[in-house]
Enzyme design. Structure first.
Site, PDB file in Angstrom:
ATOM      1  N   GLN A  98      -2.494  -9.091   5.500  1.00  0.00           N
ATOM      2  CA  GLN A  98      -3.597  -9.202   6.465  1.00  0.00           C
ATOM      3  C   GLN A  98      -3.329  -8.292   7.656  1.00  0.00           C
ATOM      4  OE1 GLN A  98      -4.689 -13.716   6.901  1.00  0.00           O
ATOM      5  NE2 GLN A  98      -2.536 -13.594   6.344  1.00  0.00           N
ATOM      6  N   HIS A 139      -7.334  -6.442   5.558  1.00  0.00           N
ATOM      7  CA  HIS A 139      -8.053  -6.425   6.838  1.00  0.00           C
ATOM      8  C   HIS A 139      -8.119  -5.009   7.428  1.00  0.00           C
ATOM      9  CE1 HIS A 139      -7.475 -11.040   7.620  1.00  0.00           C
ATOM     10  NE2 HIS A 139      -8.351 -10.771   6.677  1.00  0.00           N
ATOM     11  N   CYS A 185     -16.993   5.863   9.661  1.00  0.00           N
ATOM     12  CA  CYS A 185     -18.355   5.945  10.152  1.00  0.00           C
ATOM     13  C   CYS A 185     -19.175   4.911   9.397  1.00  0.00           C
ATOM     14  CB  CYS A 185     -18.924   7.341   9.901  1.00  0.00           C
ATOM     15  SG  CYS A 185     -20.666   7.434  10.350  1.00  0.00           S
ATOM     16  N   GLY A 207       4.723 -15.670   7.080  1.00  0.00           N
ATOM     17  CA  GLY A 207       4.320 -15.385   8.460  1.00  0.00           C
ATOM     18  C   GLY A 207       2.826 -15.383   8.720  1.00  0.00           C
ATOM     19  N   THR A 208       2.123 -16.340   8.118  1.00  0.00           N
ATOM     20  CA  THR A 208       0.691 -16.443   8.419  1.00  0.00           C
ATOM     21  C   THR A 208       0.342 -17.886   8.759  1.00  0.00           C
ATOM     22  OG1 THR A 208      -1.574 -16.130   7.579  1.00  0.00           O
ATOM     23  CG2 THR A 208       0.128 -16.562   5.920  1.00  0.00           C
ATOM     24  N   SER A 209      -0.598 -18.035   9.701  1.00  0.00           N
ATOM     25  CA  SER A 209      -0.985 -19.384  10.131  1.00  0.00           C
ATOM     26  C   SER A 209      -1.944 -20.037   9.142  1.00  0.00           C
ATOM     27  CB  SER A 209      -1.657 -19.309  11.503  1.00  0.00           C
ATOM     28  OG  SER A 209      -2.804 -18.492  11.432  1.00  0.00           O
ATOM     29  N   ASN A 251       7.790 -19.281   7.202  1.00  0.00           N
ATOM     30  CA  ASN A 251       7.205 -19.257   8.544  1.00  0.00           C
ATOM     31  C   ASN A 251       8.279 -19.691   9.528  1.00  0.00           C
ATOM     32  OD1 ASN A 251       5.418 -20.025  10.954  1.00  0.00           O
ATOM     33  ND2 ASN A 251       3.881 -19.392   9.459  1.00  0.00           N
TER      34      ASN A 251
END
Ligand code: OAD
Length: 242
Positions: free
Chosen positions: A91, A109, A117, A175-177, A201
């Site tokens: 992400q 992401h 553009c 390491g992601t919430s 985490n």
């Protein structure tokens, strides 16, 4: 054959000096998501959104991958030698997995290093510049936008991550919430069908995931990810020798 899918979030880059979003000093404590990270915000105040992402670009100048990024490179190389599949779904928009040398990585992401553009689809990568809004050099549309995914937009590479989640034998969340979908749903998708699930985490795993057979590696990513990768390799080797 094993198929290892890894999901990473801002926590893996925290020790490289990149701020997370939701920790106590995280970005979303100081900025409004709606104003700086939505298509609506971009339409209403492009200058503010541009400034926010230019600051992010400035902030990642010169940052380096850490031991957690490198242990995922090592894991991928070893799995490749053994003939297994690997997919790293990130992400993060800081590009550190690519800088470290990960090969099968998808940045769902988008990426801070790229502009696009919205009118003609032109894309370019560039170093940080202090410029004002940049017009599209191809179709001359008034402004390029950062090639990042905002809230209310579709993540990139859906067909690749859906396949990686469905087909994997091992899944690890690092390491992601787990606050932003679709990535937040991957752990629930993989907690079945005999897949092995790993959770890393700095905080403890959420209570509703306890006692579900998930292997937890709590602590700093730089300390725990190498251990987690070792454990994944051991599991793959044991299954291979059965
Ligand atoms: P968050 O900021 O929501 O979560 C970061 C996680 O990393 C938290 O669970 C921390 O406990 C953990 N953490 C912090 N330091 C760590 C360390 N040294 N080692 C291990 N873990 C650590 O970031 P994400 O989950 O990545 O999307 O956020 C997901 C998405 O929300 C982002 O991609 C971004 C954001 O809004 C968009 O902008 C669309």
């Amino acid at each position: 054959m094993a198929f290892i899918s890894i999901l990473t979030g801002a926590g893996i880059s925290a020790e490289s000096g990149v701020p997370t979003f939701r920790d106590s000093n995280g970005l979303w404590n100081n900025y409004s998501i709606e104003e700086v990270a939505t298509p609506k915000g971009w339409l209403e105040d492009p200058q503010l959104v541009w400034k926010f992402y230019q600051e992010r670009r400035k902030g990642i100048q010169g940052i380096k991958p850490n031991g957690a990024h490198y242990s995922l490179v090592d894991l991928e190389n070893k799995l490749e030698e053994m003939g297994h599949e690997f997919c790293l779904i990130t992400q993060n928009i800081d590009g550190l997995h690519l800088i470290a040398g990960s090969k099968n990585v998808i940045e769902i992401h988008g990426a801070l290093r790229r502009f696009k553009c919205q009118k003609c689809g032109y894309k370019e990568e560039s170093e940080y510049t202090d410029n004002d809004l940049i017009p599209c050099p191809k179709c001359e549309w008034v402004r390029l936008r950062p090639d990042v995914v905002w809230f209310d937009e579709m993540p990139h590479f859906p067909e690749i991550f859906i396949n990686a989640i469905n087909k994997c034998t091992h899944f690890a969340s690092i390491g992601t919430s787990g606050e932003v979908y679709p990535a937040a749903g991957f752990i629930y998708e993989t907690m079945r069908d005999g897949k092995e699930v790993y959770f890393q985490n700095i905080e403890r795993m959420p209570r509703h995931l306890w006692d579900k057979g998930i292997k937890e590696f709590q602590g700093k990513a730089t300390e725990q990810v190498p251990k987690m990768c070792k454990s994944i390799l051991e599991s793959v080797s044991i299954k291979e020798n059965k």
